[in-house]
Design an enzyme around this catalytic site. Structure first.
Site, mmCIF file in Angstrom:
data_model
loop_
_atom_site.group_PDB
_atom_site.id
_atom_site.type_symbol
_atom_site.label_atom_id
_atom_site.label_comp_id
_atom_site.label_asym_id
_atom_site.label_seq_id
_atom_site.Cartn_x
_atom_site.Cartn_y
_atom_site.Cartn_z
ATOM 1 N N SER A 1 -21.235 -16.595 -45.994
ATOM 2 C CA SER A 1 -21.167 -16.561 -47.279
ATOM 3 C C SER A 1 -21.285 -14.396 -47.443
ATOM 4 O O SER A 1 -21.659 -13.994 -46.487
ATOM 5 C CB SER A 1 -22.456 -16.820 -48.509
ATOM 6 O OG SER A 1 -22.458 -18.335 -48.287
ATOM 7 N N SER B 1 -17.799 -22.461 -45.617
ATOM 8 C CA SER B 1 -18.116 -23.441 -45.659
ATOM 9 C C SER B 1 -19.498 -24.073 -45.034
ATOM 10 O O SER B 1 -19.887 -23.097 -44.745
ATOM 11 C CB SER B 1 -16.997 -23.879 -45.512
ATOM 12 O OG SER B 1 -16.969 -23.256 -43.640
ATOM 13 N N HIS C 1 -13.248 -17.816 -55.204
ATOM 14 C CA HIS C 1 -14.572 -18.226 -55.497
ATOM 15 C C HIS C 1 -15.132 -19.387 -53.462
ATOM 16 O O HIS C 1 -16.397 -19.668 -53.746
ATOM 17 C CB HIS C 1 -14.728 -19.141 -56.262
ATOM 18 C CG HIS C 1 -14.293 -20.780 -55.889
ATOM 19 N ND1 HIS C 1 -12.892 -20.655 -54.829
ATOM 20 C CD2 HIS C 1 -14.820 -22.040 -56.156
ATOM 21 C CE1 HIS C 1 -12.861 -22.041 -54.807
ATOM 22 N NE2 HIS C 1 -13.813 -23.066 -55.251
ATOM 23 N N HIS D 1 -21.166 -29.112 -53.073
ATOM 24 C CA HIS D 1 -22.274 -28.988 -54.063
ATOM 25 C C HIS D 1 -23.314 -28.617 -53.022
ATOM 26 O O HIS D 1 -23.853 -29.577 -51.818
ATOM 27 C CB HIS D 1 -23.128 -29.472 -55.190
ATOM 28 C CG HIS D 1 -21.587 -29.333 -56.053
ATOM 29 N ND1 HIS D 1 -22.302 -30.041 -57.433
ATOM 30 C CD2 HIS D 1 -20.875 -28.362 -56.106
ATOM 31 C CE1 HIS D 1 -21.430 -29.554 -57.988
ATOM 32 N NE2 HIS D 1 -20.900 -28.474 -57.649
ATOM 33 N N PHE D 2 -24.622 -27.733 -52.860
ATOM 34 C CA PHE D 2 -24.976 -27.786 -51.933
ATOM 35 C C PHE D 2 -26.669 -25.848 -52.627
ATOM 36 O O PHE D 2 -26.194 -25.568 -53.140
ATOM 37 C CB PHE D 2 -24.783 -26.780 -50.283
ATOM 38 C CG PHE D 2 -24.460 -25.098 -50.315
ATOM 39 C CD1 PHE D 2 -24.933 -23.922 -50.247
ATOM 40 C CD2 PHE D 2 -22.438 -25.367 -50.501
ATOM 41 C CE1 PHE D 2 -25.002 -23.114 -50.727
ATOM 42 C CE2 PHE D 2 -22.297 -23.679 -50.928
ATOM 43 C CZ PHE D 2 -22.698 -23.154 -51.017
ATOM 44 N N ASP E 1 -15.766 -29.428 -63.293
ATOM 45 C CA ASP E 1 -16.596 -29.771 -63.238
ATOM 46 C C ASP E 1 -16.997 -28.341 -63.616
ATOM 47 O O ASP E 1 -16.676 -27.158 -63.551
ATOM 48 C CB ASP E 1 -17.494 -29.381 -62.030
ATOM 49 C CG ASP E 1 -18.831 -29.419 -61.603
ATOM 50 O OD1 ASP E 1 -19.083 -28.888 -62.345
ATOM 51 O OD2 ASP E 1 -19.301 -28.821 -60.795
#
Length: 519
Positions: free
Chosen positions: A423, A418, A442, A247-248, A138
DNA sequence: ATGTAC
C-alpha cells in the site's frame, strides 16, 4: 500508440431516456454500449495527450458531451480501461446537467454503477445535479491509517495473537452485526454529529483524532431525519463492523520512505508498525443510495432531465430530491467516519491488552480520508458539488482544512494495494486542484470481476501462498479470499506512478502487509 | 459495496 474510438451510434443522435418508457430506453442504451475503443487502430485526433499520464477525449467524440473527458493513466493502464465500459461511463458522466470543466478518470478506473469507479465530476451549484451513482453505494467508503511508535521487529512474535484478537473483537463479513446496538436517539447523534459525538459522548477517541480526519469526521449539512427508517434499521447495530468485499484491516510495516520531509510530518519511519482500516457506511449507506436512486428516477421527468444511462439518476442539487439526498449522504458519511473511529478504538483495546498500554503501543490517527463522497468545494470562485467515486481527495499544501502539521507538505492520501501487496502513502500536490479537482486514485482497481476471480483463483491455495510469505490471514471464507486475490487487481505500483507522473500526488511511504483481517 | 434478486 494506436487508439481508435468507435461509437456504435451516430454522434448526431444521442440516445434519450424518455421517462415515459424507461425500460425500453434503458435497453436501447445498453445496446449502444459496446465497444468504445478498439486497440491497434490508427490514432484519432479526438484523444490527445495533455501532459504526462494525462489524456483528453474531445467533446466532439459524442454530440451529447457537455465537457471533455480526461483520464490519468499511462498507456498500459489506458489499454486496460478500454477492456471494460468504464471509459464509456466516463463519457456518459460528461452529459450531466451542470458539469464543469471535465469529467476525469483516475488510473485505477473500472466499471461501476452509472459512474465508473475512479471517476470525478464537479457540477455547478446551486442547480447542477447531484447523482448518487457518482458517490457509490458505500457512502464514505474510505481509508484510515494508524501509526504506532513500535518497530515491527519488536512485536513480530505477538502478531498472530494481535490478528486473532482483532478477529474476535471486530465482526467481519456480509451482514454481520456489531457489539454496539445504538438506540434511535444515539443513532441520530451519530448521523448528525459523527465522530465528535463518538469521541465526546461515547468516549471512543481523543480530540487529537478529530484533527486528523477529513472534515473532522463531521459534515454539518447532515440531517438524520432524512435517513429512511429502513436505512436506520440496517445501520443501528453495524457501527464497529468491517463488512465484506474489499474491506479489510491490515497490520503493516513501513517498508520504505520515499519522501523524508512528508514522512516526518506524518510521523512515519522505516520499520514502523502501522494499521490500515478500509471500510464504509455498511448497510446504512447502501440503503441511503438505494432510496435516493429510486426517488430521483421518479423526478427526472419533472426536472426535464434526459439521461443516457438510467444508472446516472440524479437531481438538481437545489431540488427537494437533491437536498434530501445530500443531507442523507452527509449523515451516512458521518456514520462511516464513526465506524472507522469505533474500529480504531477496538484496535487500541487489542494493542493495549496484548502489548501493554504504553506510548509506543498507542495507535495514532495519521489521517482518515473518504473515497466515495460528494463535497461542496470552490474552484475558480465557483461552488461545485465534487463527486468522488473511488477517488481520494488530494489537497496540496496550504489548504485551510489540513491539520497544521501537514500544512506545508499536503494532505495524506492512502492507496491500499490488493490483499498481500503493498500500500502507499502519498501526499497531495498543489497542481491537483487544476488537474483533477484535487483528486487522486483510491486503490489498485479491479481488472477481473468477482466472478472471474473466483473462477481463476483457489482460495485455499491463495491462503497458503500468503502464509508462505509470512502474512497472517484472518478470514473465515476462502471464497472471499479468492475474490480479492492480487490477480484480480491492477498493479498498484503502476497506478501510483501514474498519479505521481501526472503531478497530482507524490509518494511518501510504501507499506507492506504483516497480517490481514477481512470478511 | 450490499439482509448478495422488490
Amino acid at each position: 500508440m494506436g487508439w481508435r474510438f468507435v461509437s456504435t451510434r451516430t454522434a448526431s443522435t444521442p440516445p434519450s431516456c424518455s421517462t415515459s418508457e424507461p425500460a425500453a430506453a434503458f435497453r436501447r442504451v445498453e445496446a449502444s454500449m459496446e465497444p468504445i475503443i478498439e486497440v491497434s487502430r490508427p490514432s484519432t485526433p479526438l484523444l490527445r495527450q495533455l501532459g504526462p499520464a494525462l489524456h483528453e477525449l474531445d467533446k466532439g467524440f459524442r454530440a451529447d458531451m457537455r465537457v471533455p473527458a480526461r483520464i490519468v493513466a499511462d498507456d498500459e493502464l489506458l489499454r486496460r480501461m478500454a477492456e471494460d465500459r468504464s471509459i464509456l461511463q466516463l463519457v456518459n458522466v460528461t452529459t450531466l446537467p451542470g458539469i464543469q470543466g471535465f469529467a476525469i478518470g483516475m488510473p485505477d478506473m473500472h466499471e461501476g454503477y452509472g459512474f465508473p469507479v475512479g471517476g470525478v465530476a464537479g457540477t455547478l451549484l446551486p442547480d447542477g445535479v447531484i447523482s448518487p451513482g457518482g458517490i457509490g453505494f458505500d457512502i464514505n467508503c474510505g481509508v484510515r491509517l494508524l501509526a504506532t511508535g513500535l518497530r515491527h521487529l519488536e512485536v513480530s512474535g505477538d502478531l498472530p495473537a494481535l490478528a486473532h484478537d482483532l478477529a474476535r473483537s471486530i465482526p467481519t463479513g456480509f451482514g454481520r452485526h456489531g457489539r454496539l446496538a445504538l438506540k434511535p436517539a444515539e443513532l441520530d447523534h451519530v448521523l448528525a454529529d459523527g465522530v465528535p459525538y463518538v469521541m465526546g459522548v461515547l468516549g471512543l477517541g481523543t480530540r487529537e483524532d478529530l484533527a486528523h480526519i477529513e472534515a473532522g469526521g463531521h459534515l454539518p449539512a447532515a440531517d438524520a431525519a432524512r435517513v429512511s427508517t429502513r436505512a436506520r434499521e440496517r445501520g443501528h447495530d453495524q457501527l464497529g463492523t468491517l463488512g465484506g468485499g474489499n474491506h479489510f484491516i491490515e497490520i503493516q510495516r513501513v517498508e520504505h520512505i520515499h519522501d523524508a520531509e512528508a514522512a516526518a510530518a506524518f510521523g512515519l519511519f522505516e520499520g514502523q508498525l502501522t494499521v490500515l482500516i478500509h471500510t464504509g457506511s455498511r448497510g446504512l449507506g447502501h440503503q441511503v443510495c438505494t432510496d435516493a436512486v429510486r426517488k430521483m428516477d421518479q423526478a427526472l421527468a419533472r426536472e426535464g432531465i434526459r439521461l443516457v444511462d438510467r444508472q446516472l439518476a440524479c437531481a438538481p442539487f437545489s431540488s427537494p430530491e437533491g437536498q434530501d439526498y445530500y443531507a442523507a449522504m452527509c449523515a451516512a458519511a458521518n456514520f462511516a467516519w464513526s465506524n472507522r473511529q469505533v474500529l480504531t478504538h477496538r484496535v487500541r483495546e487489542v494493542f493495549g491488552r496484548r502489548l501493554g498500554e504504553r506510548t509506543e503501543t498507542w495507535a495514532r490517527v495519521v489521517y482518515d480520508v473518504a473515497h466515495n463522497i460528494a463535497k461542496v468545494e470552490t474552484y475558480g470562485g465557483q461552488k461545485l458539488c465534487v463527486h468522488r467515486k473511488g477517488a481520494t481527495r488530494a489537497f496540496g499544501p496550504g489548504e485551510p482544512e489540513l491539520p497544521t502539521a501537514y500544512a506545508r507538505v499536503g494532505q495524506p492520501v492512502f492507496i491500499p494495494g490488493s490483499m498481500g501487496t503493498a500500500s502507499f502513502v502519498l501526499t497531495g500536490q498543489g497542481g491537483s486542484r487544476d488537474i483533477s479537482f484535487a483528486s487522486a486514485c483510491h486503490g489498485a482497481g479491479r481488472q477481473l470481476s468477482r466472478a472471474a476471480a473466483k473462477r481463476q483463483v483457489v482460495g485455499a491455495e491463495l491462503r497458503k501462498a500468503l502464509n508462505a510469505r509470512g502474512i497472517i490471514v484472518e478470514c473465515p471464507s476462502n471464497a472471499e479470499l479468492a475474490e480479492e486475490a492480487p490477480e484480480a487487481y491492477k498493479d498498484v505500483d503502476r497506478v501510483v506512478d501514474a498519479v505521481e507522473t501526472a503531478g497530482i500526488a507524490r509518494k511518501v511511504a510504501r507499506l507492506v502487509p504483516l497480517a490481514v483481517l477481512k470478511g
